[in-house]
Design a protein around this motif. Sequence first.
Motif, PDB file in Angstrom:
ATOM      1  N   PHE A 203     109.319  34.329 -61.739  1.00 12.62           N
ATOM      2  CA  PHE A 203     108.325  33.903 -60.758  1.00 12.62           C
ATOM      3  C   PHE A 203     107.757  32.532 -61.103  1.00 12.62           C
ATOM      4  N   SER A 204     107.586  32.253 -62.381  1.00 14.52           N
ATOM      5  CA  SER A 204     107.062  30.939 -62.773  1.00 14.52           C
ATOM      6  C   SER A 204     108.029  29.821 -62.395  1.00 14.52           C
ATOM      7  N   ARG A 205     109.337  30.065 -62.509  1.00 15.78           N
ATOM      8  CA  ARG A 205     110.309  29.047 -62.116  1.00 15.78           C
ATOM      9  C   ARG A 205     110.232  28.772 -60.616  1.00 15.78           C
ATOM     10  N   THR A 206     109.957  29.821 -59.839  1.00 18.66           N
ATOM     11  CA  THR A 206     109.789  29.651 -58.400  1.00 18.66           C
ATOM     12  C   THR A 206     108.593  28.759 -58.096  1.00 18.66           C
ATOM     13  N   LEU A 207     107.488  28.993 -58.791  1.00 17.23           N
ATOM     14  CA  LEU A 207     106.273  28.223 -58.553  1.00 17.23           C
ATOM     15  C   LEU A 207     106.378  26.794 -59.070  1.00 17.23           C
ATOM     16  N   ILE A 208     107.090  26.602 -60.156  1.00 21.51           N
ATOM     17  CA  ILE A 208     107.221  25.264 -60.742  1.00 21.51           C
ATOM     18  C   ILE A 208     108.163  24.385 -59.922  1.00 21.51           C
ATOM     19  N   THR A 209     109.293  24.947 -59.512  1.00 20.30           N
ATOM     20  CA  THR A 209     110.292  24.158 -58.785  1.00 20.30           C
ATOM     21  C   THR A 209     110.036  24.120 -57.283  1.00 20.30           C
ATOM     22  N   GLY A 210     109.280  25.086 -56.764  1.00 19.89           N
ATOM     23  CA  GLY A 210     109.047  25.142 -55.331  1.00 19.89           C
ATOM     24  C   GLY A 210     110.249  25.619 -54.550  1.00 19.89           C
ATOM     25  N   LYS A 211     111.158  26.326 -55.215  1.00 11.63           N
ATOM     26  CA  LYS A 211     112.340  26.859 -54.542  1.00 11.63           C
ATOM     27  C   LYS A 211     112.834  28.083 -55.292  1.00 11.63           C
TER      28      LYS A 211
END
Length: 273
Positions: A203-211
């Motif tokens: 989930f953090s990768r989703t929030l950091i990259t915006g995708k």
Amino acid sequence: MALSLILAVAGCAAVPLTEGGTLTSYSNLGAPKGKLSKKRIFVDGQGLAVAKTARIVPTTFVFSAASRVKSAADRSLVANALDRALCVALSDKYQMVSAGQPADVTIRSVVTDIVPTNKVMAGVSTVVTVGSGFVLPSNVPVSVPRLPFGLGGLAVEAEAVDSGGVQRAAMVWARGANSIQDNPRFSEVGDAYSLAARFGSDFSRTLITGKEPKAFDISIPSKQRIQSWFGGKPKYAACDTFGRMPGLMGVVASKYGAPPEWTDKKPKPLAAN
């Protein structure tokens, strides 16, 4: 494909995607995806791009999930591991603030299902795995898989909402432990504890990259994440709310089947919703 076949043969706990009714909206979520981790995702990259600060509301459990784990302390271990993984990872992009402070985005996670680990089978698997290290010759590169019985699992839903309450990202996620990648631990939440950190990473990768995150993350971890992984001081004081990571001691303990509470800081017991 090869990895999927190996895991299918080796054994993997089945955990369905479970909606807990706690998200602001489910209508934006995409179709289910994934092999190891099953997930439905929504992310508004433009909406997240302007956010500078973030806060984490401590993870809770829906009643049905909480009732599957006898100990409130065990539930707290899982929730704490999830929140800590999120906080440390999100520190790469956001300034993390405590739960009582205003922030551009607020992250809420809820455990919607848990498949408890069978402690007896975990103990047997540990004996077999560790014992093989003494029986097999040192020049034989064979790793004995965990016995594919009594594996645990975890299902989580989470969202990030902006200061106006608008949902900017959401994820419904589920994953079962498998006998290749997950060490058996003598704990009812041994698998859920490890999987909670994996959800935090996803989930953090989703929030950091915006995708939507890729299936495999091959990026080099930041200096602050490495420091936190070794049990050092996190980048932001807000992350200390969730304690320090067990580091190498935790890795060694997990190899020998030790329950997570032996090396992890014990958080306060967590009540069900």
